[in-house]
Design an enzyme around this catalytic site. Structure first.
Site, PDB file in Angstrom:
ATOM      1  N   CYS A 184       0.821  -1.221   0.000  1.00 30.48           N
ATOM      2  CA  CYS A 184       0.000   0.000   0.000  1.00 30.48           C
ATOM      3  C   CYS A 184       0.848   1.261   0.000  1.00 30.48           C
ATOM      4  CB  CYS A 184      -0.924  -0.004   1.208  1.00 30.48           C
ATOM      5  SG  CYS A 184      -1.912  -1.496   1.303  1.00 30.48           S
ATOM      6  N   HIS A 237      -3.271   6.757   3.389  1.00 31.94           N
ATOM      7  CA  HIS A 237      -3.675   5.498   2.763  1.00 31.94           C
ATOM      8  C   HIS A 237      -5.019   5.081   3.359  1.00 31.94           C
ATOM      9  CE1 HIS A 237      -3.972   1.529   1.294  1.00 31.94           C
ATOM     10  NE2 HIS A 237      -3.812   0.982   2.470  1.00 31.94           N
ATOM     11  N   ASN A 253     -10.268  -0.634   0.269  1.00 26.73           N
ATOM     12  CA  ASN A 253      -8.814  -0.516   0.287  1.00 26.73           C
ATOM     13  C   ASN A 253      -8.269  -0.995  -1.060  1.00 26.73           C
ATOM     14  OD1 ASN A 253      -6.064  -0.762   0.684  1.00 26.73           O
ATOM     15  ND2 ASN A 253      -6.216  -1.891   2.614  1.00 26.73           N
TER      16      ASN A 253
END
Ligand code: UT7
Length: 310
Positions: free
Chosen positions: A97, A237, A267
């Site tokens: 990520c 994030h 996500n």
């Protein structure tokens, strides 16, 4: 699109649990015949159009992904071919990520060093193809997407002001895909055990994520010589609304300075920050000259933050 109501029919979960624990309402899922490079190529083409640069004039394409089209070559190679161009450098960054921020750091430094004039940094994922759709603890979390930015030589007014990045490889087993590499090559047994899917100890990841994202952002802001008062927008994030909120609180940032898209997309790993950046710009939450802080955390564990002037 896959909503929480759809997931209620697939695993033992509820819209209430997903909304309260994660903030996610829906996520985008790629078609069966769509791979990461397809999404990434679309994102690069869009970023090039907005930058007024033909894709053929890019000196390099850097794709951040944990869900590559193939083990090799790099997804960036497939992206280049899909864009109908050849000759420029194309390679991947594997940092989960945090990947887009790592790619952006590389792109910006290649341009600053004069090694390249125009570099595309891309975050792209098709998480839906590496998720265990029987595991309610992970399958409700992820979505597919891609976003890109093009770094170009400028007049020094805008760009990356400062960045920080890091990794603690000893924590890798807390979030990883166990099989399909040289440690555990694909076999009938690994397939039966669903070892080609996301394995995550969510609770442990959560705690590390909050600390790493807030510490990285603080460090990058100190390096850039800015305070939160100077910052127009914080783009963390987007793994979980509670993680973003705890990060925001540690950084002492008001809620209205945090930009979120998790409710719509889940996500998207490396794609999350560039997609959020693009939407923030579309919604005019970012204007020329604004300072934006982006901070991320992911498998590895990796982390990083960048302070940019738009
Ligand atoms: O992208 C970077 C890396 N990823 C992350 O940053 C993710 C970090 N972790 C998280 O976001 C959170 O830990 C999760 C959202 C994954 C989980 O939230 P949590 O508050 O940490 O829940 P938990 O794992 O402690 O589970 C609580 C309960 C458990 O039941 P018991 O043992 O208390 O009876 C789970 O079995 O919730 C249960 N549960 C669910 N219930 C309904 C887990 N998943 C679900 C589900 N629906 N989908």
């Amino acid at each position: 699109m896959l909503t929480n109501a759809d997931l209620e029919k697939m695993v033992e979960t509820t819209d209430e649990w997903i909304s309260e624990r994660t903030g996610i309402k829906e996520r985008r899922i790629a078609d069966a015949d769509t791979a990461t490079s397809d999404l990434a190529a679309g994102a690069v083409a869009r970023a090039c159009r907005q930058a007024g640069i033909p894709a053929a004039e890019l000196d390099a394409i850097i794709v951040a992904t944990s869900t590559p089209d193939t083990v090799y070559p790099a997804t960036a190679c497939w992206v280049q071919a899909r864009l109908g161009i050849a000759g420029n450098a194309a390679f991947d960054v594997s940092a989960g990520c945090s990947g887009f921020l790592f790619a952006l750091e590389l792109a910006s430094n290649l341009v600053a060093a004069g090694t390249a004039r125009r570099v595309a940094a891309v975050g792209a994922e098709v998480m839906s193809k590496v998720v265990n759709w029987d595991d309610r603890a992970t399958c409700v979390l992820f979505g597919d997407g891609a976003g890109a930015a093009v770094c170009v030589e400028g007049d020094g007014r805008s760009g990356v002001l400062a960045s920080t990045w890091g990794c603690d490889g000893s924590l890798a087993p807390l979030l990883y895909q166990p099989a399909g590499g040289t440690r555990l090559p694909t076999s009938l047994e690994t397939l039966e055990r669903r070892q080609h899917t996301v394995h995550m100890e969510g609770n442990k990841v959560f705690k590390h994520a909050v600390r790493a994202m807030s510490d990285s952002a603080s460090r990058a802001m100190a390096l850039a010589g800015v305070t939160m008062d100077d910052v127009r927008l914080l783009i963390p994030h987007q793994a979980n609304t509670r993680i973003m909120d705890a990060t925001r609180a540690r950084l002492n940032v008001p809620t209205d300075k945090v930009f979120t898209v998790i409710q719509k997309y889940g996500n998207m790993s490396a794609a999350t920050i560039p997609v959020a950046l693009d939407e923030a710009r579309d919604e005019e939450r970012i204007r020329d000259g604004d300072i934006v802080v982006m901070t991320a955390f992911g498998t590895g564990f990796t982390w990083g933050a960048s302070v940019i002037r738009w």
